[in-house]
Design a protein around this motif. Sequence first.
Motif, PDB file in Angstrom:
ATOM      1  N   CYS A 189      41.449  22.508 -36.744  1.00  0.00           N
ATOM      2  CA  CYS A 189      40.879  22.181 -38.044  1.00  0.00           C
ATOM      3  C   CYS A 189      41.592  23.008 -39.119  1.00  0.00           C
ATOM      4  O   CYS A 189      41.658  24.237 -39.003  1.00  0.00           O
ATOM      5  CB  CYS A 189      39.387  22.484 -38.072  1.00  0.00           C
ATOM      6  SG  CYS A 189      38.626  22.242 -39.693  1.00  0.00           S
ATOM      7  N   ILE A 243      36.572  12.720 -35.720  1.00  0.00           N
ATOM      8  CA  ILE A 243      37.108  12.425 -37.043  1.00  0.00           C
ATOM      9  C   ILE A 243      36.772  13.572 -37.992  1.00  0.00           C
ATOM     10  O   ILE A 243      37.552  13.909 -38.869  1.00  0.00           O
ATOM     11  CB  ILE A 243      36.555  11.087 -37.568  1.00  0.00           C
ATOM     12  CG1 ILE A 243      37.034   9.951 -36.662  1.00  0.00           C
ATOM     13  CG2 ILE A 243      36.994  10.836 -39.004  1.00  0.00           C
ATOM     14  CD1 ILE A 243      36.411   8.609 -36.988  1.00  0.00           C
ATOM     15  N   TYR A 244      35.592  14.171 -37.787  1.00  0.00           N
ATOM     16  CA  TYR A 244      35.151  15.318 -38.585  1.00  0.00           C
ATOM     17  C   TYR A 244      35.000  16.537 -37.685  1.00  0.00           C
ATOM     18  O   TYR A 244      34.618  16.420 -36.524  1.00  0.00           O
ATOM     19  CB  TYR A 244      33.806  15.016 -39.268  1.00  0.00           C
ATOM     20  CG  TYR A 244      33.904  13.939 -40.311  1.00  0.00           C
ATOM     21  CD1 TYR A 244      34.257  14.255 -41.618  1.00  0.00           C
ATOM     22  CD2 TYR A 244      33.662  12.614 -39.989  1.00  0.00           C
ATOM     23  CE1 TYR A 244      34.361  13.273 -42.585  1.00  0.00           C
ATOM     24  CE2 TYR A 244      33.772  11.621 -40.950  1.00  0.00           C
ATOM     25  CZ  TYR A 244      34.114  11.953 -42.239  1.00  0.00           C
ATOM     26  OH  TYR A 244      34.233  10.988 -43.193  1.00  0.00           O
ATOM     27  N   CYS A 245      35.290  17.708 -38.228  1.00  0.00           N
ATOM     28  CA  CYS A 245      35.163  18.950 -37.468  1.00  0.00           C
ATOM     29  C   CYS A 245      33.687  19.236 -37.208  1.00  0.00           C
ATOM     30  O   CYS A 245      32.878  19.259 -38.141  1.00  0.00           O
ATOM     31  CB  CYS A 245      35.795  20.101 -38.255  1.00  0.00           C
ATOM     32  SG  CYS A 245      35.598  21.705 -37.460  1.00  0.00           S
ATOM     33  N   GLY A 303      32.572  20.471 -40.697  1.00  0.00           N
ATOM     34  CA  GLY A 303      32.383  19.179 -41.321  1.00  0.00           C
ATOM     35  C   GLY A 303      33.606  18.646 -42.063  1.00  0.00           C
ATOM     36  O   GLY A 303      33.544  17.571 -42.655  1.00  0.00           O
ATOM     37  N   ASN A 304      34.707  19.355 -42.026  1.00  0.00           N
ATOM     38  CA  ASN A 304      35.917  18.917 -42.707  1.00  0.00           C
ATOM     39  C   ASN A 304      36.494  17.670 -42.027  1.00  0.00           C
ATOM     40  O   ASN A 304      36.467  17.553 -40.802  1.00  0.00           O
ATOM     41  CB  ASN A 304      36.958  20.058 -42.669  1.00  0.00           C
ATOM     42  CG  ASN A 304      38.163  19.762 -43.504  1.00  0.00           C
ATOM     43  OD1 ASN A 304      38.046  19.322 -44.631  1.00  0.00           O
ATOM     44  ND2 ASN A 304      39.341  20.024 -42.957  1.00  0.00           N
ATOM     45  N   LYS A 305      37.008  16.716 -42.825  1.00  0.00           N
ATOM     46  CA  LYS A 305      37.618  15.511 -42.259  1.00  0.00           C
ATOM     47  C   LYS A 305      38.964  15.877 -41.643  1.00  0.00           C
ATOM     48  O   LYS A 305      39.796  16.520 -42.269  1.00  0.00           O
ATOM     49  CB  LYS A 305      37.786  14.451 -43.330  1.00  0.00           C
ATOM     50  CG  LYS A 305      38.205  13.125 -42.758  1.00  0.00           C
ATOM     51  CD  LYS A 305      38.095  12.000 -43.762  1.00  0.00           C
ATOM     52  CE  LYS A 305      38.476  10.713 -43.056  1.00  0.00           C
ATOM     53  NZ  LYS A 305      38.244   9.564 -43.895  1.00  0.00           N
ATOM     54  N   LEU A 306      39.183  15.432 -40.393  1.00  0.00           N
ATOM     55  CA  LEU A 306      40.405  15.791 -39.670  1.00  0.00           C
ATOM     56  C   LEU A 306      41.509  14.759 -39.822  1.00  0.00           C
ATOM     57  O   LEU A 306      42.670  15.104 -39.752  1.00  0.00           O
ATOM     58  CB  LEU A 306      40.085  15.972 -38.180  1.00  0.00           C
ATOM     59  CG  LEU A 306      39.081  17.072 -37.856  1.00  0.00           C
ATOM     60  CD1 LEU A 306      38.724  17.034 -36.389  1.00  0.00           C
ATOM     61  CD2 LEU A 306      39.651  18.420 -38.228  1.00  0.00           C
TER      62      LEU A 306
END
Length: 124
Positions: free
Chosen positions: A102, A114-116, A120-123
């Motif tokens: 991430c 798709i999200y960490c 919660g960060n978009k990968l």
Amino acid sequence: MFFIGIFGIETKQEEIKDIQNVICKACGAMTSFRLIKTYNVFHFFFIPIIKWSKKYYIISRCCNRPFEIPIEKGEEIERGRDIPLNDEDLRPLYNNYDYNICPNCKNEVDNNFIYCPYCGNKLR
């Protein structure tokens, strides 16, 4: 470290220098790398006699992924020459790319996310 009386065999590791402004092959971030040299040494009363099996590694500061680089390039960088490192020069030590790093929290996340799950960060 292995000792036979006053003789010994030991693996040494030296941090040589920092390499600036390189794009990480693993996570794609602009980062710096630490150049590490490892070698084995035979010593007598802690005085090095013979060195062998020299290898050079770089470790990214963004995601801490290690890569092995060719000995020739490592020696040139150690001598102070500014040699560019290509993606072909960087051989990953971990061939398992079933996970991402991430870019926000630097945790390892499975490729299926798709999200960490940590921040919660978009990968993708």
